[in-house]
Design an enzyme around this catalytic site. Structure first.
Site, short mmCIF file in Angstrom:
data_model
loop_
_atom_site.label_atom_id
_atom_site.label_comp_id
_atom_site.label_asym_id
_atom_site.label_seq_id
_atom_site.Cartn_x
_atom_site.Cartn_y
_atom_site.Cartn_z
N LYS A 51 15.47 2.51 0.00
CA LYS A 51 14.71 2.87 -1.20
C LYS A 51 15.08 1.89 -2.30
CE LYS A 51 12.00 5.94 -3.23
NZ LYS A 51 10.64 6.13 -2.83
N GLU A 70 4.36 2.51 8.24
CA GLU A 70 4.16 3.36 7.05
C GLU A 70 2.83 3.06 6.41
OE1 GLU A 70 7.14 3.13 4.04
OE2 GLU A 70 8.74 3.75 5.36
#
Length: 191
Positions: A34, A70
């Site tokens: 992240k 993703e």
């Protein structure tokens, strides 16, 4: 709970382009972390796909460009019968550092298991995705959004908001808002 990330309401099906020219993350990079650098490679292809009328891009693996990873800022789940599939974070030939692990992803997997669905983490090919009964994207801001169209090299797969997608959305948002039982102690009430 958050408002709709895409245009329309939270359960308005979105239109996805399978991106086969650009990749979001490569093995050995920061795709599974992240960090701002994790999103930078997706900005230009995402802009181009939005200009072409899509809501977002579905990225494929960098090595073979045939396995789902993703959707820009969120994870993908596919429904085939009573089986819920999502790309594996690692194992089964999947790179270990290209898909961002998320709490919403983990929560959806638990909700599905609680409801008696078989949850499978594996490498999912585009061809396999195009044969599924339902598709949805999940994430912190996205929450649960149904995929209504997936475009890949001239092929178009269309879905309605399926009953399992609806059930997953209702359960997760119900837990978040306190209208569904929280069996796992996920919610914290503040006074």
């Amino acid at each position: 709970p958050a408002g709709s990330y895409f245009k329309g309401s939270q359960l308005t099906p979105i239109k996805i382009k399978v991106e086969d020219s650009f990749t979001r993350a490569a093995p050995g990079g920061s795709g599974g972390v992240k960090a701002i650098g994790n999103y930078a490679p997706s900005l230009m292809p995402q802009k181009k796909s939005k200009e072409a009328g899509f809501d977002n891009c579905l990225y494929l693996d960098a090595a073979e460009r045939k396995y789902l990873e993703e959707i820009g800022t969120s994870n993908i789940f596919l429904v085939k019968g009573k089986t819920i599939m999502t790309p594996a974070l690692k194992g089964g030939g999947a790179p270990e550092d290209t898909i961002l692990e998320g709490i919403t992803r983990a929560s959806i997997m638990q909700v599905c298991k609680d409801k008696g669905y078989e949850v499978v983490e594996k490498r999912v090919s585009v061809e396999e995705a195009l044969e599924c009964d339902e598709a949805l994207t999940v994430g912190t801001a996205v929450v649960v959004s149904p995929i209504g169209e997936m475009h890949y090299k001239g092929q178009v797969k269309k879905w309605d908001v399926g009953p399992i997608t609806q059930e997953i959305y209702d359960t997760l948002t119900g837990i978040q808002t306190g209208t569904h039982e929280d069996k796992h102690g996920w919610t914290v009430y503040l006074n």
